[in-house]
Design an enzyme around this catalytic site. Structure first.
Site, short mmCIF file in Angstrom:
data_model
loop_
_atom_site.label_atom_id
_atom_site.label_comp_id
_atom_site.label_asym_id
_atom_site.label_seq_id
_atom_site.Cartn_x
_atom_site.Cartn_y
_atom_site.Cartn_z
N ARG A 64 0.91 -1.31 0.00
CA ARG A 64 0.13 -0.09 0.30
C ARG A 64 0.84 1.21 0.12
O ARG A 64 0.59 2.20 -0.69
CB ARG A 64 -0.96 0.11 1.16
N GLN A 95 -10.19 11.24 6.75
CA GLN A 95 -10.78 9.71 7.08
C GLN A 95 -9.37 9.09 6.39
O GLN A 95 -9.41 7.82 6.48
CB GLN A 95 -11.92 9.44 6.52
N ASP A 98 -3.44 8.23 3.94
CA ASP A 98 -2.45 8.10 2.86
C ASP A 98 -1.29 9.34 3.13
O ASP A 98 -0.36 9.25 2.41
CB ASP A 98 -3.03 8.18 1.46
N HIS A 113 -8.32 8.05 11.26
CA HIS A 113 -8.02 6.74 11.07
C HIS A 113 -6.61 6.16 11.12
O HIS A 113 -6.38 5.21 10.64
CB HIS A 113 -8.85 6.23 9.79
N CYS A 121 4.66 0.66 18.64
CA CYS A 121 5.04 -0.31 19.75
C CYS A 121 4.19 -0.45 20.79
O CYS A 121 3.83 0.69 21.41
CB CYS A 121 6.63 -0.19 20.00
N CYS A 142 12.64 -2.86 22.29
CA CYS A 142 12.14 -4.05 23.15
C CYS A 142 11.93 -5.49 22.28
O CYS A 142 11.62 -6.27 22.76
CB CYS A 142 10.73 -3.83 23.69
N ASN A 204 -19.22 16.69 -3.08
CA ASN A 204 -19.24 15.47 -3.62
C ASN A 204 -19.92 14.98 -4.94
O ASN A 204 -21.21 15.89 -4.92
CB ASN A 204 -19.95 14.58 -2.20
N GLU A 206 -21.47 12.82 -5.45
CA GLU A 206 -23.30 12.17 -5.32
C GLU A 206 -23.59 12.69 -4.06
O GLU A 206 -22.73 12.84 -3.03
CB GLU A 206 -22.76 10.57 -5.29
N ALA A 222 -14.16 17.36 -6.62
CA ALA A 222 -13.47 18.48 -5.68
C ALA A 222 -12.46 18.92 -6.67
O ALA A 222 -11.99 20.12 -6.49
CB ALA A 222 -12.93 17.82 -4.46
ZN LIG Z 1 9.02 -1.26 22.07
#
Ligand SMILES: [Zn+2]
Length: 233
Positions: A64, A95, A98, A113, A121, A142, A204, A206, A222
């Site tokens: 990705r 949201q 990227d 998100h 970690c 660790c 938008n 839609e 947009a």
């Molecule tokens: Zn760690």
């Protein structure tokens, strides 16, 4: 709708979603052509999958990341970043994971998100990792596996991040771009903005079931609409 005299507004919030990623060429996750139609999220995007096979999940996210790095910010990301550079108080609530807003130069970005460009970690917290391949899979300190700092299926939203999104209460112009906004907490955002009497604009192509909450709706991409509203004369 004519050009927006943005100097009249003290604080502008842009709320952005998958439509923007799609317009800039970044594959999106949901919908007909979405990533989750090709890959089972159960194997790649939930805590159980990570616990079962962390390396497989990390390699998927590297794919990705590599794809996103082949895309570039487009006029919407750039228009928003340019406003902030001119001294407008801008907050982006997104949201998308990227990182394209930051690549365009936006400074105030709240990522609901999480981000493809951070790992976490369980003991030592969050760190940035910006290349297509992760610089390491395990924590230096660790040895624990580093988990992508993304809200996966089954995860609850990060409380600190949702608290930051309360900045919407103080905006006087709220512009939603490329998101249906039907998922909590997004569904509440235009309502919160309206409580402060903010002008609310939806861009938008839609309509969706939240569209009625906006003062104005623009049914265009947009990439066409936003530079016309906020760009240079
Ligand atoms: Zn760690």
């Amino acid at each position: 709708m004519g050009r927006i005299n943005y100097g009249e507004y003290e604080h502008i919030v842009f709320f952005t979603g998958a439509g923007m990623s799609a317009e800039s060429g970044v594959p999106t996750y949901r919908g007909r052509d979405g990533i989750w139609n090709q890959y089972r999220w159960e194997e790649y995007a939930c805590q159980n999958a990570f616990d079962a096979d962390p390396e497989k999940v990390l390699k998927f996210h590297e794919l990705r990341r590599g794809t996103v790095l082949t895309c570039t910010p487009y006029p919407v990301h750039e228009t928003i970043a340019a406003l902030e550079k001119k001294g407008q108080v801008i907050t982006v609530v997104t949201q998308n994971i990227d990182g394209m807003h930051q690549r365009a130069g936006s400074m105030q970005v709240i990522e609901l998100h999480g981000s493809l460009w951070r790992v976490r970690c369980p003991r030592h917290g969050i760190s940035e990792d910006m290349n297509s391949t992760y610089s390491r899979y395990r924590c230096d300190k660790c040895g624990e596996w580093l988990r992508p700092d993304i809200i996966w299926f089954g995860d609850s939203l990060n409380q600190r991040v949702t608290a930051e999104a309360a900045v919407i209460r103080r905006c006087d112009l709220f512009v939603s771009i490329g998101t249906s906004g039907v998922v909590y907490p997004a569904a509440r955002f235009p309502r919160i903005a309206r409580e402060n009497n903010a002008r609310c604009i939806e861009i938008n192509p839609e309509a969706n079931e939240m569209s009625f909450l906006y003062d104005e709706t623009i049914r265009e991409k947009a990439g066409t609409a936003l530079p016309e509203l906020f760009g240079e004369e």
